[in-house]
Design a protein around this motif. Structure first.
Motif, PDB file in Angstrom:
ATOM      1  N   ARG A   6     -16.510  -8.295 -17.595  1.00  0.00           N
ATOM      2  CA  ARG A   6     -17.006  -9.203 -18.643  1.00  0.00           C
ATOM      3  C   ARG A   6     -16.534 -10.630 -18.448  1.00  0.00           C
ATOM      4  N   LEU A   7     -15.274 -10.770 -18.006  1.00  0.00           N
ATOM      5  CA  LEU A   7     -14.761 -12.122 -17.752  1.00  0.00           C
ATOM      6  C   LEU A   7     -15.576 -12.799 -16.653  1.00  0.00           C
ATOM      7  N   LEU A  48     -13.778 -20.243 -27.412  1.00  0.00           N
ATOM      8  CA  LEU A  48     -14.050 -19.090 -26.557  1.00  0.00           C
ATOM      9  C   LEU A  48     -14.273 -19.556 -25.117  1.00  0.00           C
ATOM     10  N   ILE A  49     -15.027 -20.639 -24.976  1.00  0.00           N
ATOM     11  CA  ILE A  49     -15.305 -21.190 -23.641  1.00  0.00           C
ATOM     12  C   ILE A  49     -14.010 -21.656 -22.981  1.00  0.00           C
ATOM     13  N   SER A  50     -13.204 -22.417 -23.717  1.00  0.00           N
ATOM     14  CA  SER A  50     -11.913 -22.868 -23.155  1.00  0.00           C
ATOM     15  C   SER A  50     -11.110 -21.685 -22.658  1.00  0.00           C
ATOM     16  N   ASP A 108     -18.677 -12.139 -15.681  1.00  0.00           N
ATOM     17  CA  ASP A 108     -20.028 -12.463 -16.154  1.00  0.00           C
ATOM     18  C   ASP A 108     -20.016 -13.704 -17.056  1.00  0.00           C
ATOM     19  N   ALA A 109     -19.005 -13.818 -17.889  1.00  0.00           N
ATOM     20  CA  ALA A 109     -18.924 -15.015 -18.740  1.00  0.00           C
ATOM     21  C   ALA A 109     -18.712 -16.257 -17.873  1.00  0.00           C
ATOM     22  N   VAL A 117     -11.958 -18.581 -21.888  1.00  0.00           N
ATOM     23  CA  VAL A 117     -12.512 -17.851 -20.741  1.00  0.00           C
ATOM     24  C   VAL A 117     -12.125 -18.577 -19.444  1.00  0.00           C
ATOM     25  N   MET A 118     -12.301 -19.894 -19.418  1.00  0.00           N
ATOM     26  CA  MET A 118     -11.942 -20.649 -18.206  1.00  0.00           C
ATOM     27  C   MET A 118     -10.442 -20.595 -17.952  1.00  0.00           C
ATOM     28  N   ASN A 174     -18.107 -21.945 -30.787  1.00  0.00           N
ATOM     29  CA  ASN A 174     -17.810 -21.197 -29.561  1.00  0.00           C
ATOM     30  C   ASN A 174     -16.886 -21.949 -28.609  1.00  0.00           C
ATOM     31  N   VAL A 186     -19.882 -16.641 -14.899  1.00  0.00           N
ATOM     32  CA  VAL A 186     -21.199 -16.918 -14.316  1.00  0.00           C
ATOM     33  C   VAL A 186     -22.049 -17.688 -15.335  1.00  0.00           C
ATOM     34  N   GLY A 187     -22.022 -17.237 -16.576  1.00  0.00           N
ATOM     35  CA  GLY A 187     -22.765 -17.926 -17.630  1.00  0.00           C
ATOM     36  C   GLY A 187     -22.326 -19.382 -17.772  1.00  0.00           C
ATOM     37  N   LEU A 188     -21.043 -19.628 -17.528  1.00  0.00           N
ATOM     38  CA  LEU A 188     -20.487 -20.987 -17.632  1.00  0.00           C
ATOM     39  C   LEU A 188     -20.617 -21.767 -16.319  1.00  0.00           C
ATOM     40  N   LYS A 189     -21.227 -21.141 -15.311  1.00  0.00           N
ATOM     41  CA  LYS A 189     -21.435 -21.756 -13.986  1.00  0.00           C
ATOM     42  C   LYS A 189     -20.113 -22.070 -13.262  1.00  0.00           C
TER      43      LYS A 189
END
Lengths: 346, 346
Positions: B63-64, B21-23, B66-67, B25-26, B18, B69-72
């Motif tokens: 969705r972006l 995906l994390i990179s 919320d993601a 999104v940020m 993942n 938020v999930g990543l703080k």
């Protein structure tokens, strides 16, 4: 998070920005066959031996191996002959091609298809639609037309999905006692790994994999042994063709590909086909009700934006879709792994 | 790691897969200006307001966010008007364009240039060389010719490096007391952020940024104010042109771009130009002596493979290169952040 120290030096942002480097190091070690070679060799090997065995450069391989050690995917020991590398247990089980739990194929699908789609994430968010056109020059209008744009891509996708069910399949099928259902249709069952888990877990069941003709063709040829008498096939497009009567329908990672309208259409067809007393099992990664997590599911919902017409949903959203189609007695079971289960009864 | 539970379900492998995906999104939230809009607004905003403000789709933006938020990277509060999003402290400081510590430009460089180069990591490992040819269709032979293949790319690279020095610059310059050195040359000093940290930390110093003519041009126009009288410029190619006499030479993230031969050549020229009693400061991310870590540095060494002719090195490797050029009294200081410092004296 939020301590003075963190605010002075943003570790979290650096970790996140390194995320794609970490993914690609692991994907590349898989792709080049590092874990397979080390498994086959049965003894630790030097970087030079691995480079030679895999036809790679010594300078590149040494660095790749060291990065895998840093990521704890390999272990290293210093000997008189120099550094010798070996697989960790995790790598032996999950990163070698031959392991029953191999994740190799899903890694390759992520690395070579999904990674490139995500180059266009900003466009996907701006436009609210998938990015096959920009990433691969194929029309974005029919997601499965795009995903199955070549036999090779379709095969990679099917093999990738099979990897997922090799580690998550048993839990979603054991979430509820499905033994009362003998006649099961796995709609969009692809490469058949979930069907195989199902007949193994419920020896009195028969599972029919319902999928597009070209998918069924490949599933028969490459994934499901003809000896497997409990598994049969049905060629069709479940949006446009009829759905035969059965006791249970499995929709695993199907509804997340489509918008609410398409989901309602499909579930209505499934409800009509379903025997009284039968049911439908949805297998999906569930968002928390307030959409605050889990972060993996939030990320996959972004992926649905980039690759499909769908999204990940909450348990309440799936329940509402099921109820609209006529299903009742809806039960939700979170497995603690990536995919969860929702059962609705007719 | 290695517990029965881990072996049953490979969390670590899922986290790693993942990573990209994390990179993304940020990077995408930065690129679309989410953090900037929330900073400017001064109050929490709804997903619809953010989508409208940034000209993005509502379904993609929700969705972006919320993601994130999930990543703080964002916080959310539920109100009568629905979910309202705001920046976390980390995002305000590091992910907004206007912040003095903004990492925006390095994120954009990672997202749009490095990410695509890394698509070809397997080829880089096989061939042992950088991948500009495959990624961008430009010759791989001259890395800086490829990196500066357009004015826009050069500008992105310079702005990205400046982001790095805004958070790591002070520590590497404070690692040793450099106040005895008044006349300093920053070889390959680019956008000048490190030079600016230097004159701010050592008010009696003057720093000359030595870089290619087109880099100096852009640095003067866009990055270094003409009011900054302690900073001057020198246009040249330090491999082919002469290096003027000075008391201290800074080589920050220069040697890691080149192989040992090129490093020896460059350090010999620097040694010859250096005033007796002067020195050279290497600023690099140091590998552990056994190359077992830090993992960030191992990943960056892979990046050097994909983008340059160089690699990351251990302190002993840098010391050896310095000694071969004639430098002595070599001191090494790890800063605890990403970049470390090595000082050699003539």
């Amino acid at each position: 998070m939020g301590s003075t120290e963190d605010l002075d030096y943003p570790q979290i942002i650096m970790q996140y920005s390194n995320g794609f480097l970490i993914s690609k190091v692991m994907f590349t070690a898989c792709e080049l066959g590092v874990f397979d070679l080390l498994l086959e060799s049965g003894k630790p090997l030097s970087s030079d031996a691995i480079a030679a065995g895999l036809g790679a450069s010594t300078m590149g391989m040494k660095r790749l191996l060291d990065a895998c050690v840093g990521l704890k995917l390999l272990a290293v020991e210093m000997t008189q002959e120099g550094a010798l590398y070996r697989n960790t247990e995790i790598s032996n089980i999950y990163l070698t091609k031959s392991s029953p739990k191999s994740q190799y194929h899903i890694m390759m699908y992520y690395s070579n298809t999904v990674y490139l789609c995500w180059q266009y994430l900003a466009d996907a968010v701006r436009e609210g639609r998938n990015q096959y056109e920009r990433a691969f020059g194929v029309s974005s209008k029919d997601p499965f037309g795009a995903m199955y744009r070549s036999d090779e891509e379709m095969l990679k996708f099917m093999a990738g999905q099979n990897s997922v069910w090799s580690i998550c399949g048993r839990d979603v099928l054991a979430a509820f006692d499905l033994s009362p259902f003998r006649q099961i249709y796995d709609l969009g069952g692809g490469g058949g790994a979930l069907a195989q888990e199902c007949v193994s877990l419920y020896p009195n069941s028969t599972v029919t994999i319902y999928d597009l003709p070209k998918v069924v063709q490949v599933a028969k040829e490459q994934f499901v042994s003809p000896e497997e008498h409990q598994i049969t096939f049905h060629e069709g497009d479940f949006f446009n063709d009829s759905i035969p009567e059965a006791e249970l329908y499995i929709l695993s990672k199907i509804l997340h590909d489509w918008d609410d309208d398409k989901c309602r259409q499909l579930l209505a067809k499934v409800y009509n086909a379903c025997k009284p007393g039968g049911g439908v099992l949805l297998v999906e990664s569930l968002l928390n009700e307030d959409k605050s997590g889990p972060v993996e599911t939030q990320l996959y919902s972004m992926n649905m934006l980039v690759q499909t017409e769908g999204k990940e949903r909450t348990a309440a959203e799936y329940s509402k879709l099921l109820e609209a189609a006529g299903f009742g007695v809806i039960r939700v079971k979170r497995t603690g792994k990536l995919y969860d289960a929702v059962l609705g009864r007719k």
